[in-house]
Design a protein around this motif. Structure first.
Motif, short mmCIF file in Angstrom:
data_model
loop_
_atom_site.label_atom_id
_atom_site.label_comp_id
_atom_site.label_asym_id
_atom_site.label_seq_id
_atom_site.Cartn_x
_atom_site.Cartn_y
_atom_site.Cartn_z
N LEU A 1 0.83 -1.20 0.00
CA LEU A 1 0.00 0.00 0.00
C LEU A 1 0.87 1.25 0.00
O LEU A 1 2.00 1.24 0.51
N ASP B 1 -3.71 2.97 -1.81
CA ASP B 1 -3.74 2.34 -3.13
C ASP B 1 -3.05 0.99 -3.05
O ASP B 1 -1.98 0.86 -2.41
N GLU C 1 -8.39 -1.61 -6.26
CA GLU C 1 -7.32 -0.65 -6.51
C GLU C 1 -7.00 0.22 -5.30
O GLU C 1 -5.86 0.66 -5.14
N ASN C 2 -7.98 0.46 -4.45
CA ASN C 2 -7.77 1.36 -3.32
C ASN C 2 -8.69 0.92 -2.18
O ASN C 2 -9.90 0.82 -2.35
N ARG D 1 -11.60 3.44 -1.28
CA ARG D 1 -12.69 3.43 -2.25
C ARG D 1 -13.47 2.12 -2.18
O ARG D 1 -14.70 2.11 -2.30
N LEU E 1 -7.85 11.90 -3.13
CA LEU E 1 -8.70 10.81 -2.65
C LEU E 1 -9.67 11.29 -1.58
O LEU E 1 -10.87 10.99 -1.63
#
Length: 280
Positions: A122, A127, A146-147, A150, A192
């Motif tokens: 990470l 991410d 991907e994250n 999110r 983000l």
């Protein structure tokens, strides 16, 4: 550490330079190797007595501007300059090395060596920069793995993947909050947070609480649609040579139902990969 590591470090770097190295004329008999204190002070644009107090350990709070001037005067490279700041317990003013966004081939190989447990890398924005096969299988319920932030707040799969979603959400927000303190000039992180604040009321509410703590070793309670409940602990490690990167390794108690479930998940993933590989 000794009582005056900062002074020792400055003296060592001063001793490595000759007047000609820094564009100064040499005059008089030199009793010490390298530059004199007053020469360093002139090059750094500061009072000689102040610089002497730094070397002698009588001055303990140099500003970032002072450290910048000294590191320039002593021709320090980036590694030496960063170490100077650490010794002075002072953060550079806007000059912190940005987190690295790519994972080295050697680190990727290391992840792949963990065949029986999920392992991934990470950055401070959470991410997923790299993951081994079992981590890919673990996060397969998500539309895009991907994250982690999110995935937690914006992907519907997060609500069912995390057995205790609110705890997972709090941990994510707290980790991002801590990262903003450590990486205040990191554009990816601010981008983000802005997207999540606009897209998720729950994230915005948690973000406004200003709770801060880093990754813990608390158990992760996950529910995977293919193998069921997983109770995992984890460890995280900073990657030397790659600022901002962390390796995270999940672990199941040997012989436990969760360990058996991870083994099953690994077998299912391996079978899918074989079936998807074209025959030659």
């Amino acid at each position: 550490m000794t009582s005056n590591d900062l002074g020792d470090f400055l003296r060592a770097h001063r001793a490595r330079l000759r007047p000609g190295d820094v564009g100064l004329a040499s005059y008089g008999r030199r009793r010490v190797a390298g530059l004199r204190r007053e020469e360093v002070a002139v090059l750094a644009g500061m009072n000689t007595d102040y610089y002497a107090r730094l070397e002698q350990g009588r001055e303990h709070s140099p500003s970032p501007q002072i450290l910048d001037a000294i590191s320039g005067a002593l021709r320090m490279d980036r590694e030496a300059r960063d170490h100077l700041y650490r010794l002075a317990e002072t953060l550079p003013d806007g000059h912190r090395t940005q987190p690295r966004e790519t994972v080295s081939p050697m680190l990727s190989q290391l992840l792949d060596g963990y065949t029986n447990t999920p392992a991934f890398v990470l950055n401070p924005a959470l991410d997923l920069l790299a993951a081994n096969g079992l981590a890919d299988a673990l996060f397969s319920p998500f539309g895009k793995a991907e994250n982690l932030a999110r995935m937690t707040f914006l992907d519907p799969a997060g609500r069912s993947f995390y057995a205790q979603w609110h705890r997972a959400a709090e941990a994510v927000v707290s980790s991002l909050r801590q990262a903003t303190g450590c990486e205040p000039h990191y554009p990816r992180l601010h981008q983000l947070v802005s997207v999540l604040t606009e897209s998720s009321e729950e994230f915005a509410m948690l973000w406004s609480s200003h709770t801060v703590y880093g990754k813990t070793h608390a158990a992760k309670e996950l529910i995977h649609p293919e193998v069921g409940t997983l109770s995992l602990t984890y460890q995280s490690f900073d990657v030397r040579g790659a600022p901002g990167q962390q390796v995270v390794i999940y672990h199941a108690e040997p012989g436990s139902p969760s360990s058996q479930a991870l083994s099953l998940l690994g077998s299912l993933n391996a079978t899918r990969r074989r079936e998807s590989t074209p025959e030659r």
